[in-house]
Design a protein around this motif. Structure first.
Motif, PDB file in Angstrom:
ATOM      1  N   LEU A 172      83.000  29.044  22.129  1.00  0.00           N
ATOM      2  CA  LEU A 172      82.347  29.905  23.116  1.00  0.00           C
ATOM      3  C   LEU A 172      81.761  31.150  22.451  1.00  0.00           C
ATOM      4  O   LEU A 172      80.661  31.591  22.795  1.00  0.00           O
ATOM      5  N   THR A 173      82.490  31.701  21.500  1.00  0.00           N
ATOM      6  CA  THR A 173      81.995  32.880  20.790  1.00  0.00           C
ATOM      7  C   THR A 173      80.793  32.516  19.928  1.00  0.00           C
ATOM      8  O   THR A 173      79.829  33.293  19.821  1.00  0.00           O
TER       9      THR A 173
ATOM     10  N   HIS B  35      82.365  36.249  23.936  1.00  0.00           N
ATOM     11  CA  HIS B  35      82.702  35.549  25.173  1.00  0.00           C
ATOM     12  C   HIS B  35      84.033  34.816  25.060  1.00  0.00           C
ATOM     13  O   HIS B  35      84.888  34.907  25.945  1.00  0.00           O
ATOM     14  N   GLY B  36      84.222  34.104  23.968  1.00  0.00           N
ATOM     15  CA  GLY B  36      85.460  33.366  23.781  1.00  0.00           C
ATOM     16  C   GLY B  36      86.668  34.273  23.663  1.00  0.00           C
ATOM     17  O   GLY B  36      87.700  34.040  24.303  1.00  0.00           O
ATOM     18  N   SER B  37      86.558  35.311  22.867  1.00  0.00           N
ATOM     19  CA  SER B  37      87.691  36.221  22.679  1.00  0.00           C
ATOM     20  C   SER B  37      87.997  36.981  23.961  1.00  0.00           C
ATOM     21  O   SER B  37      89.169  37.216  24.290  1.00  0.00           O
TER      22      SER B  37
ATOM     23  N   GLY C  27      86.124  42.280  29.334  1.00  0.00           N
ATOM     24  CA  GLY C  27      84.998  43.193  29.231  1.00  0.00           C
ATOM     25  C   GLY C  27      83.674  42.531  29.583  1.00  0.00           C
ATOM     26  O   GLY C  27      83.590  41.325  29.799  1.00  0.00           O
ATOM     27  N   GLY C  28      82.630  43.355  29.625  1.00  0.00           N
ATOM     28  CA  GLY C  28      81.289  42.849  29.889  1.00  0.00           C
ATOM     29  C   GLY C  28      81.146  42.316  31.296  1.00  0.00           C
ATOM     30  O   GLY C  28      81.870  42.706  32.217  1.00  0.00           O
ATOM     31  N   ALA C  29      80.201  41.386  31.448  1.00  0.00           N
ATOM     32  CA  ALA C  29      79.935  40.824  32.775  1.00  0.00           C
ATOM     33  C   ALA C  29      80.917  39.716  33.143  1.00  0.00           C
ATOM     34  O   ALA C  29      81.111  39.425  34.325  1.00  0.00           O
ATOM     35  N   SER C  30      81.532  39.104  32.149  1.00  0.00           N
ATOM     36  CA  SER C  30      82.376  37.935  32.418  1.00  0.00           C
ATOM     37  C   SER C  30      83.543  38.254  33.334  1.00  0.00           C
ATOM     38  O   SER C  30      83.884  37.470  34.221  1.00  0.00           O
TER      39      SER C  30
ATOM     40  N   PRO D 174      76.748  30.381  27.082  1.00  0.00           N
ATOM     41  CA  PRO D 174      78.210  30.374  26.962  1.00  0.00           C
ATOM     42  C   PRO D 174      78.919  30.475  28.314  1.00  0.00           C
ATOM     43  O   PRO D 174      79.984  29.887  28.507  1.00  0.00           O
ATOM     44  N   GLY D 175      78.338  31.218  29.261  1.00  0.00           N
ATOM     45  CA  GLY D 175      78.961  31.331  30.577  1.00  0.00           C
ATOM     46  C   GLY D 175      78.972  30.012  31.329  1.00  0.00           C
ATOM     47  O   GLY D 175      79.956  29.668  31.990  1.00  0.00           O
TER      48      GLY D 175
END
Length: 204
Positions: free
Chosen positions: A25-26, A37-39, A77-80, A182-183
């Motif tokens: 994913l990362t 994203h993965g982390s 964090g971020g949008a996820s 990735p999402g």
């Protein structure tokens, strides 16, 4: 009918899948995002498992998902975090206070959750986001959870030739083309985990 233990097992299966696929994913996030994203999801779902472990076993299904959603919002964090958190919280809220829910009720609740994600992100299918996996996946859940997982995976793969129109990847314009979102990929993992718990291989 699906009880709270089923939803706990779904979150555990999702956490295991994210742990297994975090590096991929990362890597997918590296050319079109922040390469985290993965982390981020690994940290989030690890926290979800810890939070659910601390919750009473008497929780109803909706409360399990709402707890998971709140945890993702506070730890990712971020949008996820907000997007995944909204998906699970709204799905859980739609399930209400029932101690057991039917598959039809879960599908309807998931549809509400996906709608909330679309509203929050201002995105639609074709924008190269998690919705490209979630929308076809949840639509196919009326057939079976395995069909939902396959439709979501197909939707994630279909993001490769798309130009991103939402999120950080949209800043890249044409350069976002040729990369799998990735999402959408992690969303497909979430529905695959649901299928694995609802329809174990030995039962098919």
């Amino acid at each position: 009918m699906r009880d709270a233990d089923f939803f706990r097992r779904w979150m555990a299966a999702a956490a295991a899948s994210v742990e297994r696929e975090a590096d991929r994913l990362t890597q997918l996030d590296s050319p079109i995002g922040d390469a985290d994203h993965g982390s981020n999801l690994r940290r989030g779902f690890t926290a979800v498992l810890a939070a659910l472990e601390a919750e009473p076993t008497s929780m109803v299904p909706g409360a399990v998902l709402q707890s998971a959603g709140r945890t993702l919002i506070s730890t990712v964090g971020g949008a996820s975090g907000p997007l995944y958190g909204t998906l699970l919280r709204r799905t859980g809220k739609a399930l209400g206070e029932s101690a057991e829910v039917s598959d039809a009720e879960l599908r309807e609740a998931l549809s509400e959750g996906v709608g909330a994600v679309a509203q929050l992100g201002g995105a639609a299918p074709g924008d190269k986001t998690m919705l490209d996996a979630l929308v076809p996946g949840v639509a196919a859940a009326g057939t079976s959870y395995r069909a939902a997982a396959l439709a979501a995976e197909k939707g994630a793969l279909a993001t490769v030739p798309m130009r991103a129109r939402k999120g950080r990847a949209s800043y890249l314009g044409e350069r976002s083309i040729g990369h799998q979102d990735p999402g959408a990929t992690s969303s497909a993992l979430l529905l695959a985990a649901l299928a694995d718990v609802a329809e174990p291989a030995g039962a098919r």
